[in-house]
Enzyme design. Structure first.
Site: not given
Ligand SMILES: NC(=O)c1ccc[n+]([C@@H]2O[C@H](COP(=O)([O-])OP(=O)(O)OC[C@H]3O[C@@H](n4cnc5c(N)ncnc54)[C@H](OP(=O)(O)O)[C@@H]3O)[C@@H](O)[C@H]2O)c1
Length: 233
Positions: A148-149, A184-185, A187-188
């Site tokens: 991931y990093s 919840g990221l 957890d997924r």
């Molecule tokens: N939450 C954190 O702690 C955190 C910290 C730093 C950076 N980020 C970054 O912020 C971004 C958003 O994260 P979040 O926390 O909002 O997580 P999230 O709620 O799990 O959202 C993830 C998104 O990615 C989409 N996705 C995953 N696999 C996919 C695929 N194969 N094709 C198309 N879409 C896909 C999901 O689509 P579906 O739901 O429709 O499957 C969802 O829209 C990510 O890039 C994450 O790495 C998050």
């Protein structure tokens, strides 16, 4: 950029951060187009945002990513900005990582954002913007999160070069590297169990910082570790 009337494609709008960014942009007067993987949640959000154009995509399929950009351009009559907020995570020791999981991490976190931005760039005007959600782990690669990093560090490296290459066109490239936020990221995750994580950062602060970045420009949004707040520079 003036957000009122701005045409913005939000990729990953079915996610927590992408959804909140899409809603905040809509509330600020932008005309948003949405992409996400889950068609039902995507359509529900689109309806909620006044019938925003929406296109379901699987980021692993580069053809569908490019098609979604074209659909947004057609529906909005052009494009002023793209916000890429899709992403996946996986946990576990680097030595044990599964090849298929690693491939998916890089496909979604690194390669798909690059493809989407490449498809969007010809449409972005002087003053247009690209916003990429990388992560704090790009600066601080973390144990049990090597792949991931690496996927986020690669995206940030690419964004840094792109920024310099499109500067003469007046296009902003904003590299957003948030700390952990409870969405919840984790957890997924595609694989593994999350290590002990710090308390989640304030989501609203991130959303506000990104909108401010779109309005005012900037290179990056990162955590100031002393002040424990996000800074844009
Ligand atoms: N939450 C954190 O702690 C955190 C910290 C730093 C950076 N980020 C970054 O912020 C971004 C958003 O994260 P979040 O926390 O909002 O997580 P999230 O709620 O799990 O959202 C993830 C998104 O990615 C989409 N996705 C995953 N696999 C996919 C695929 N194969 N094709 C198309 N879409 C896909 C999901 O689509 P579906 O739901 O429709 O499957 C969802 O829209 C990510 O890039 C994450 O790495 C998050």
């Amino acid at each position: 950029m003036e957000l009122q009337g701005a045409r913005v494609l939000v990729a990953g709008a079915t996610g927590v951060l992408g959804g909140e960014l899409a809603r905040a942009l809509h509330d600020a007067g932008a005309r948003v187009a949405l992409t996400g993987r889950d068609g039902d949640r995507l359509q529900a959000l689109a309806a909620d945002l006044g019938g925003a154009p929406a296109e379901a995509v699987d980021a692993v399929d580069v053809g569908s990513v490019r098609a979604a950009v074209q659909a947004a351009v057609t529906a909005l009559g052009g494009l002023d900005a793209v916000v890429v907020a899709w992403g996946v995570v996986a946990f576990g020791p680097a030595a044990d990582a599964d090849d298929a999981v690693t491939e998916e991490l890089f496909a979604v976190n690194t390669l798909a954002p690059m493809s989407l931005v490449r498809a969007a760039l010809p449409h972005l005007p002087d003053g247009g913007a690209v916003v990429l959600l990388s992560a704090i782990v790009a600066d601080a690669p973390t144990l049990q999160m090597a792949e991931y990093s690496a996927s986020k560090a690669a995206l940030s490296a690419w964004a840094g070069v792109l920024r310099r290459e499109v500067r003469s066109r007046g296009v902003t490239v904003l590299d957003v590297r948030p700390p952990h936020i409870d969405t919840g990221l984790v957890d997924r995750a595609l694989a593994g169990e999350p290590p002990r994580l710090p308390a989640g950062h304030d989501r609203a602060e991130l959303v506000a910082a990104v909108l401010e970045g779109l309005r005012e420009g900037g290179r990056e949004i990162v955590l100031d570790p002393r002040e424990k707040r996000l800074v844009r520079r």
